[in-house]
Design an enzyme around this catalytic site. Structure first.
Site, PDB file in Angstrom:
ATOM      1  CG  ASP A  53      -1.844   1.224   1.260  1.00 48.98           C
ATOM      2  OD1 ASP A  53      -2.443   1.125   0.480  1.00 48.98           O
ATOM      3  OD2 ASP A  53      -1.875   1.916   2.172  1.00 48.98           O
ATOM      4  CG  ASP A  95       2.550  -0.212   5.556  1.00 46.42           C
ATOM      5  OD1 ASP A  95       2.000  -0.238   4.077  1.00 46.42           O
ATOM      6  OD2 ASP A  95       1.389  -0.463   6.981  1.00 46.42           O
ATOM      7  CE1 TYR A 148      -5.496   4.419   2.854  1.00 43.42           C
ATOM      8  CE2 TYR A 148      -4.891   2.016   3.897  1.00 43.42           C
ATOM      9  CZ  TYR A 148      -4.392   3.766   3.247  1.00 43.42           C
ATOM     10  OH  TYR A 148      -2.823   3.800   2.711  1.00 43.42           O
ATOM     11  CD  GLU A 204       2.929   5.467   5.193  1.00 48.39           C
ATOM     12  OE1 GLU A 204       2.547   6.039   6.265  1.00 48.39           O
ATOM     13  OE2 GLU A 204       3.589   4.213   4.726  1.00 48.39           O
TER      14      GLU A 204
END
Ligand SMILES: *[C@@H]1O[C@H](CO)[C@@H](O)[C@H](O)[C@H]1NC(C)=O
Ligand SMILES: *[C@@H]1O[C@H](CO)[C@@H](O)[C@H](O)[C@H]1NC(C)=O
Ligand SMILES: *[C@@H]1O[C@H](CO)[C@@H](O)[C@H](O)[C@H]1NC(C)=O
Length: 536
Positions: free
Chosen positions: A113, A116, A265, A509
């Protein structure tokens, strides 16, 4: 595909006008000049009738956006799981090969994703839907700069996975990896050893939004592969139809059915995904039942007409409004009145969204930075700026292609170019026209984030660290040893500042859906463009 062959023709035409072939005698030259004038006059006459409709001329390429697109697409290679094929990223290798094996499934493909190594199905499916949409509208632009093959490849890497994650009609595996286990480690995906559990939704524990988003991804991808690979395309469509029925029949949010997903999410509702999926299924099938689904059956209930929202992995309403406007722009002539009226409401809401984005409209949103960037959340703010700009460039091109000259915002009138200029402003901010004078697209320009929050990028390939001791790379003062090419990081604060530190997760990120949205935006800006009138 039709659109590729158009672009190819454009390229060939440009080649045949090579001046060296232009004869040697003055007569020959004169004849050519007169001929050219006649052809130009004829072309202008035709254009007068066709106005902005698509033609085969090769448009000039904007190198800035073309270069950025080439980078942005590479991030999907950075994120790939599984046995890599034609790997373009020297520091990536095979990983996740056993994913799914505990359920006798091959879930080795798909994409990690973000920074990670979890495969989160909900945002991953959204990534695929956005990639499909980008290819459908702007595949010819991608082709003109030799990027279309990479876009197909990235999309298929995800849809192969999504097909495998749907082993029977009412079962969908939506996650590989346990965030609890994964986040205890800082390691490269190539060397991870912790268990990688898989999680499903089913009739007892349904997940409408994740099943519907996966249906949207597979339906839109079925259009992408329709001409080049009809068998694959029809398999995608079969899965899409089944998943939509599953999503709609067993209505519940996966966040409620399976509360442990709330940490990552979490979904704020599934009505938007149902409409979004049905809209894509309508485009893919032209089956009127999907149109009725988004209009008379559920328009009132889920669409939040005349209320503007921000397009994101969680909220698809604005995207649905733009996608359904497409039908009004290009093909609603034979539509029954009821559907037509509802579609007009979607379009009206899409117009309100656009009016909110235009910086000098009376209804302009105030939610932007001093530098002009749309800014909604501290976490990953660029997702909203880029998503908004993608929708704006689409809407601008729908207007152009359908010869719709004016957008009215509370009495003021705007042109397609105003929307395009807004989109350009967001893209240019991302690429370096900002207070920090840095590009937020990794690899682009002379200054970009060096401390991207990304395990694989931050750990040297030959490091002998594993799960726990790998955290020294997170906290290291050195810049990332491996460049996460094409990563679009979270982005700046409301005051336009950015802190380039690896543990500044909100800002540093990247994610696959950020890159998908950016790919759509950049593809729309590569050249002055118009979209095709129909996907089919
Ligand atoms: C249905 O899904 C839930 C939640 O993921 C899971 O705990 C359960 O085992 C699944 N049911 C079956 C029959 O596999
Ligand atoms: C997740 O979303 C649901 C609504 O779908 C909400 O009730 C819940 O509070 C949210 N959880 C978190 C942790 O934000
Ligand atoms: C900008 O905002 C960030 C985050 O709120 C803050 O840490 C920083 O100090 C601010 N910078 C300036 C120059 O005000």
């Amino acid at each position: 595909m039709k659109r590729i062959s158009e672009a190819e023709m454009g390229g060939k035409q440009a080649e045949t006008s090579n001046p060296r072939d232009w004869g040697s005698s003055i007569w020959c030259l004169l004849v050519l000049v007169i001929g050219a004038l006649v052809v130009t006059a004829a072309a202008l006459t035709i254009l007068k009738y066709l106005h902005f409709s698509k033609n085969n001329e090769a448009h000039p390429i904007n190198k800035k956006y073309a270069d950025a697109l080439e980078l942005a697409l590479q991030f999907f290679d950075v994120q790939k799981s599984g046995k890599l094929v034609d790997n373009r990223i020297p520091w990536r290798g095979d990983s996740g090969l056993q994913d799914g094996s505990e359920e006798n499934l091959d879930l080795s493909k798909g994409m990690y994703d973000a920074g990670d190594a979890i495969k989160f199905g909900f945002p991953m499916a959204f990534t695929a839907t956005v990639l499909s949409w980008s290819i459908l509208e702007y595949g010819d632009q991608m082709n003109a700069v030799k990027q279309l093959g990479y876009a197909y490849n990235s999309l298929r890497w995800i849809t192969d996975y999504l097909i495998n994650s749907h082993p029977s009609e009412n079962v969908l595996y939506f996650q590989v990896g346990d965030p609890g286990l994964d986040h205890k480690c800082w390691e490269r995906p190539e060397t991870m050893t912790e268990r990688r559990p898989v999680t499903q939704v089913n009739t007892s524990f349904p997940g409408t939004e994740v099943a519907a988003e996966t249906a949207a991804a597979l339906a839109s991808a079925s259009l992408v592969f329709k001409e080049n690979d009809p068998d694959y395309s029809s398999s995608l469509l079969t899965h899409a139809r089944q998943l939509f029925t599953f999503a709609d029949t067993y209505r519940a949010s996966y966040s409620i059915s399976i509360p442990q997903v709330q940490g990552f999410y979490n979904s704020t509702g599934y009505g938007d995904e149902l409409l979004w999926a049905a809209s894509w299924l309508y485009h893919a099938t032209r089956d009127d039942s999907y149109l009725r689904y988004v209009t008379e059956l559920n328009g009132q209930r889920f669409a939040n007409m005349e209320i503007t929202t921000w397009f994101s992995w969680d909220d698809k309403l604005a995207g649905t409004q733009v996608l359904l406007s497409r039908i009004i722009f290009f093909g609603a002539k034979d539509m029954p009145t009821v559907e037509n009226l509802d579609l007009q409401m979607y379009r009206k809401t899409a117009e309100l969204v656009m009016c909110g984005l235009l910086p000098d409209s009376p209804t302009a949103t105030s939610r932007r930075t001093d530098g002009g960037l749309i800014w909604i959340t501290e976490w990953n703010p660029l997702q909203h700026a880029v998503a908004s700009a993608f929708l704006a460039v689409l809407y601008s091109d729908y207007m152009l292609t359908s010869q719709t000259e004016t957008l009215y915002c509370s009495g003021n009138s705007y042109k397609p170019d105003d929307l395009r200029n807004f989109a350009i402003s967001q893209a240019d901010y991302v690429l370096g026209e900002n207070a920090m004078k840095m590009s937020y697209l990794v690899g682009y320009g002379s200054r970009y984030p060096l401390y991207v929050h990304h395990r694989g990028s931050s750990i040297p390939v030959n490091a002998d660290t594993s799960c726990q001791d790998g955290f020294k790379w997170l906290y290291s003062d050195d810049p990332n040893p491996n460049i996460a090419v094409g990563a679009l990081v979270g982005g700046p604060s409301l005051n336009d500042s950015y802190s380039d530190t690896r543990d500044n997760v909100k800002q540093s990120e990247p994610s696959t859906y950020n890159s998908a949205l950016l790919v759509g935006l950049l593809s729309g800006l590569i050249s002055t463009s118009s979209v095709v009138k129909s996907y089919t």
